[in-house]
Design a protein around this motif. Structure first.
Motif, PDB file in Angstrom:
ATOM      1  N   ALA A 187      37.138   5.901  -2.792  1.00  0.00           N
ATOM      2  CA  ALA A 187      35.739   6.043  -3.203  1.00  0.00           C
ATOM      3  C   ALA A 187      35.593   7.408  -3.866  1.00  0.00           C
ATOM      4  O   ALA A 187      36.029   8.425  -3.313  1.00  0.00           O
ATOM      5  CB  ALA A 187      34.811   5.934  -2.003  1.00  0.00           C
ATOM      6  N   ILE A 188      35.009   7.408  -5.050  1.00  0.00           N
ATOM      7  CA  ILE A 188      34.756   8.643  -5.781  1.00  0.00           C
ATOM      8  C   ILE A 188      33.238   8.840  -5.764  1.00  0.00           C
ATOM      9  O   ILE A 188      32.501   8.108  -6.417  1.00  0.00           O
ATOM     10  CB  ILE A 188      35.282   8.567  -7.220  1.00  0.00           C
ATOM     11  N   GLU A 189      32.796   9.810  -4.982  1.00  0.00           N
ATOM     12  CA  GLU A 189      31.375  10.092  -4.819  1.00  0.00           C
ATOM     13  C   GLU A 189      30.998  11.207  -5.793  1.00  0.00           C
ATOM     14  O   GLU A 189      31.622  12.268  -5.788  1.00  0.00           O
ATOM     15  CB  GLU A 189      31.124  10.518  -3.379  1.00  0.00           C
ATOM     16  N   TYR A 190      29.972  10.953  -6.627  1.00  0.00           N
ATOM     17  CA  TYR A 190      29.634  11.921  -7.674  1.00  0.00           C
ATOM     18  C   TYR A 190      28.124  12.085  -7.803  1.00  0.00           C
ATOM     19  O   TYR A 190      27.356  11.171  -7.511  1.00  0.00           O
ATOM     20  CB  TYR A 190      30.235  11.493  -9.019  1.00  0.00           C
ATOM     21  N   CYS A 191      27.712  13.269  -8.221  1.00  0.00           N
ATOM     22  CA  CYS A 191      26.308  13.595  -8.407  1.00  0.00           C
ATOM     23  C   CYS A 191      25.827  13.020  -9.744  1.00  0.00           C
ATOM     24  O   CYS A 191      26.331  13.408 -10.803  1.00  0.00           O
ATOM     25  CB  CYS A 191      26.110  15.111  -8.370  1.00  0.00           C
ATOM     26  N   VAL A 192      24.843  12.118  -9.667  1.00  0.00           N
ATOM     27  CA  VAL A 192      24.294  11.515 -10.877  1.00  0.00           C
ATOM     28  C   VAL A 192      23.501  12.539 -11.692  1.00  0.00           C
ATOM     29  O   VAL A 192      23.757  12.704 -12.892  1.00  0.00           O
ATOM     30  CB  VAL A 192      23.439  10.279 -10.538  1.00  0.00           C
TER      31      VAL A 192
END
Length: 77
Positions: free
Chosen positions: A5-10
């Motif tokens: 899972a690659i969690e990123y700030c929109v």
């Protein structure tokens, strides 16, 4: 098999970073991975998780290297 899972700030515009890592992982390890998911977040988050364990966190690790992240995931496969 392995889930990433690659969690990123929109709001921060980190989608391009997340997509480049996703592409590299799928190209290099696609047959060995169950999924490489992009997970939206906020407040500057940028993390890579493998089977629930965080292997990269922008706040702790600073700059990222796509090849280094792929090697880290490969070691967990």
């Amino acid at each position: 098999m392995t889930d990433v899972a690659i969690e990123y700030c929109v709001p921060c515009g980190f989608l391009d970073r997340a997509e480049s890592i996703q592409h590299a992982l799928l190209t290099a390890l696609g047959e060995d991975l169950d999924s490489v998911a992009l997970v939206t977040g906020e407040k500057g988050v940028f993390r890579v998780h493998v089977d629930g364990d965080t292997i990269y966190d922008k706040d702790e690790d600073g700059d990222y290297d796509v090849d280094e992240l792929a090697a880290m995931v490969r070691s967990r496969v």
